[in-house]
Design a protein around this motif. Structure first.
Motif, PDB file in Angstrom:
ATOM      1  N   LEU A 123       0.836  -1.204   0.000  1.00 16.53           N
ATOM      2  CA  LEU A 123       0.000   0.000   0.000  1.00 16.53           C
ATOM      3  C   LEU A 123       0.870   1.253   0.000  1.00 16.53           C
ATOM      4  O   LEU A 123       0.549   2.237  -0.669  1.00 16.53           O
ATOM      5  CB  LEU A 123      -0.932  -0.001   1.212  1.00 16.53           C
ATOM      6  CG  LEU A 123      -2.062  -1.031   1.183  1.00 16.53           C
ATOM      7  CD1 LEU A 123      -2.790  -1.056   2.517  1.00 16.53           C
ATOM      8  CD2 LEU A 123      -3.021  -0.743   0.049  1.00 16.53           C
ATOM      9  N   GLY A 124       1.985   1.207   0.755  1.00 13.98           N
ATOM     10  CA  GLY A 124       2.914   2.337   0.772  1.00 13.98           C
ATOM     11  C   GLY A 124       3.541   2.585  -0.587  1.00 13.98           C
ATOM     12  O   GLY A 124       3.887   3.716  -0.918  1.00 13.98           O
ATOM     13  N   GLU A 125       3.702   1.527  -1.378  1.00 15.40           N
ATOM     14  CA  GLU A 125       4.247   1.670  -2.729  1.00 15.40           C
ATOM     15  C   GLU A 125       3.178   2.087  -3.737  1.00 15.40           C
ATOM     16  O   GLU A 125       3.486   2.351  -4.884  1.00 15.40           O
ATOM     17  CB  GLU A 125       4.862   0.348  -3.192  1.00 15.40           C
ATOM     18  CG  GLU A 125       6.132  -0.020  -2.480  1.00 15.40           C
ATOM     19  CD  GLU A 125       6.688  -1.359  -2.944  1.00 15.40           C
ATOM     20  OE1 GLU A 125       5.980  -2.107  -3.651  1.00 15.40           O
ATOM     21  OE2 GLU A 125       7.836  -1.646  -2.614  1.00 15.40           O
ATOM     22  N   GLY A 126       1.907   2.103  -3.308  1.00 18.88           N
ATOM     23  CA  GLY A 126       0.833   2.508  -4.197  1.00 18.88           C
ATOM     24  C   GLY A 126       0.233   1.368  -5.002  1.00 18.88           C
ATOM     25  O   GLY A 126      -0.462   1.616  -5.995  1.00 18.88           O
ATOM     26  N   LYS A 127       0.461   0.143  -4.614  1.00 20.15           N
ATOM     27  CA  LYS A 127      -0.102  -1.011  -5.322  1.00 20.15           C
ATOM     28  C   LYS A 127      -1.520  -1.236  -4.812  1.00 20.15           C
ATOM     29  O   LYS A 127      -1.730  -1.756  -3.727  1.00 20.15           O
ATOM     30  CB  LYS A 127       0.766  -2.247  -5.105  1.00 20.15           C
ATOM     31  CG  LYS A 127       2.139  -2.088  -5.717  1.00 20.15           C
ATOM     32  CD  LYS A 127       2.999  -3.301  -5.484  1.00 20.15           C
ATOM     33  CE  LYS A 127       4.346  -3.075  -6.150  1.00 20.15           C
ATOM     34  NZ  LYS A 127       5.293  -4.128  -5.847  1.00 20.15           N
ATOM     35  N   MET A 128      -2.490  -0.851  -5.613  1.00 21.15           N
ATOM     36  CA  MET A 128      -3.878  -0.852  -5.176  1.00 21.15           C
ATOM     37  C   MET A 128      -4.471  -2.255  -5.075  1.00 21.15           C
ATOM     38  O   MET A 128      -5.471  -2.455  -4.414  1.00 21.15           O
ATOM     39  CB  MET A 128      -4.725   0.017  -6.110  1.00 21.15           C
ATOM     40  CG  MET A 128      -4.319   1.488  -6.074  1.00 21.15           C
ATOM     41  SD  MET A 128      -4.151   2.167  -4.400  1.00 21.15           S
ATOM     42  CE  MET A 128      -5.822   2.076  -3.830  1.00 21.15           C
TER      43      MET A 128
END
Length: 171
Positions: free
Chosen positions: A128-133
């Motif tokens: 989530l921190g990397e933006g992987k939805m």
């Protein structure tokens, strides 16, 4: 001499904040470091998980194996030297949990979920921190599964407590 009461108050605020929230700040820093290291090791990449489960690439297995060995050595040292926890100052205690009947079934379900989502629960916050939805759906599954377990466990416990005692006819 000039006195700055604001600086004295600010110093007291910092000291009290450190005392009251040091466990939370330490946990946040350790969690951020853990997430960074998992990201750098490739544990937040779906392809590495898929390749591991297909036995194509063993990089993630090597990372997991290294983590297990480091943890075993760490626990051994903590037990041997009776180390105190940083946040509480109490001695670190290792209590063995009793075996539960559903453990193998739960581990099997956990493995299926890991294989289906290509993410274990520890990697989801880093994803989530990397933006992987896609990790949002895995997180929803984890929360839903945990809630279902809690409801089922309370139902089973309540059913056992309210059941009438059985009569033995072994005359």
């Amino acid at each position: 001499m000039f006195e700055f009461p604001f600086l004295k108050n600010f110093k007291l605020i910092l000291i009290s904040f450190n005392f009251a929230y040091r466990t939370h700040v330490l946990a946040l820093l350790m969690g951020a470091l853990f997430g960074f290291l998992m990201s750098r090791a490739g544990a937040t990449t779906y392809d590495f998980h898929a390749q591991m489960f297909l036995f194509i690439d063993f990089q993630l297995m090597e990372v997991i194996g290294t983590a297990v060995i480091v943890a075993m050595i760490g626990v051994l040292l903590l037990k041997r030297f009776h180390v105190n926890a940083l946040s509480t100052g109490c001695e670190v205690d290792f209590v063995k949990k009793p075996y539960q009947a559903g453990l193998v079934t739960g581990a099997f379900i956990f493995g299926i979920g890991w294989a289906m989502t290509a993410s274990c629960p520890g990697t989801i916050p880093a994803m989530l921190g990397e933006g992987k939805m896609g990790a949002v759906f895995a997180l929803i599954g984890i929360v839903g599964g945990t809630m279902a377990y809690g409801v089922l466990q309370s139902f089973v416990t309540h059913t056992k407590q309210s059941a009438p005692p059985s009569k033995d006819n072994n005359c």
